[in-house]
Design a protein around this motif. Sequence first.
Motif, short mmCIF file in Angstrom:
data_model
loop_
_atom_site.label_atom_id
_atom_site.label_comp_id
_atom_site.label_asym_id
_atom_site.label_seq_id
_atom_site.Cartn_x
_atom_site.Cartn_y
_atom_site.Cartn_z
N SER A 217 4.63 4.09 -7.01
CA SER A 217 4.88 3.72 -8.40
C SER A 217 6.04 2.73 -8.47
O SER A 217 6.92 2.72 -7.60
N ILE B 170 2.34 -1.73 -14.19
CA ILE B 170 2.11 -2.98 -13.48
C ILE B 170 1.35 -2.71 -12.20
O ILE B 170 1.60 -1.71 -11.51
N ASP B 171 0.45 -3.58 -11.88
CA ASP B 171 -0.27 -3.51 -10.61
C ASP B 171 0.61 -4.16 -9.54
O ASP B 171 1.23 -5.19 -9.79
N VAL B 172 0.63 -3.58 -8.36
CA VAL B 172 1.48 -4.14 -7.31
C VAL B 172 1.06 -5.57 -6.96
O VAL B 172 1.87 -6.35 -6.44
N ALA B 173 -0.18 -5.93 -7.24
CA ALA B 173 -0.64 -7.29 -6.98
C ALA B 173 0.08 -8.31 -7.86
O ALA B 173 0.07 -9.51 -7.57
N ASP B 174 0.69 -7.84 -8.96
CA ASP B 174 1.33 -8.74 -9.92
C ASP B 174 2.85 -8.75 -9.82
O ASP B 174 3.53 -9.34 -10.67
N ASP C 88 0.81 -1.21 0.00
CA ASP C 88 0.00 0.00 0.00
C ASP C 88 0.85 1.26 0.00
O ASP C 88 0.40 2.31 -0.45
#
Length: 285
Positions: A145, A186-190, A141
Amino acid sequence: MDPKDITDGDDTPTPRSAQLAEAARDLWEAYQTRQPIAPLRESLPGLTLEEAYVIQQLQEEQVTSAGRRVVGRKIGLTSLAMQRQLGVDSPDFGFFTEDVVYYDDAAVPVEGLISPKVEPEFGFYLGKDLAGEVSLEEALDAIDSVHAAIEIIDSRIRDWDIRLVDTVADNASLAAVAVSREPLPIDVADLAESECALVIDGREVGRGAGSDVMGHPAKPLAWLAGILAHNGVTLKKGDLVLPGSFCAAHPVEAGSSARADFGSLGSLTITFEAGSTTQEYQGDE
């Protein structure tokens, strides 16, 4: 350990604190002369990890007192490949200042470096402060970036003959950092599933996934927040943090190019050139 904790109570340095201060000065001189020194574990028998961080902290205090601004932290030895390469078994961390940060297509001078190597990494800019024991979710969280990054490592210890205490004292073997100006889409989930290749002079020499970095590249960020909190240091909004390499480091020299290639997400390329460097470390006169 705080440097003031190694006095005899009346601010008189103890013999051991004087030895640690001398080691810090020796490392500063090695920056300037490009003459590496013997492993500190040999010149300072019984050197502990805590003392090694004191040596690093003394150098950080010196650069900030000289007017250089610390803008980020690097976490090293977070992948099994790097631990095996350098013969250590746990992570470490160091600091870097704004004058050793490069960007896309930079020509990095090799003057002032001894035996440089490069590592492909993520670069995380923080969108909020991060301090104390935090969860993986809290670390994610805090990431504002995600960028392509290359860390340039170097050792002021002769022949890269290091153990954990040697590299910690030597600011985690940091020389410089390169980071893309534009974030990766990119999403931090990936992050854990993403892959990156290290390409030197057009040839792939290493590759890894985000999961190779302590199981998840945000875990080193959470680890660092907790470690720094013990010394009263908070990761700040706007800080740049490099969580560790995807793969083993590779040597470079004048004329080399290095690319951290994230495939369809983008890449970061830098080159190395002969010539004077502006990244000059100012030691004691």
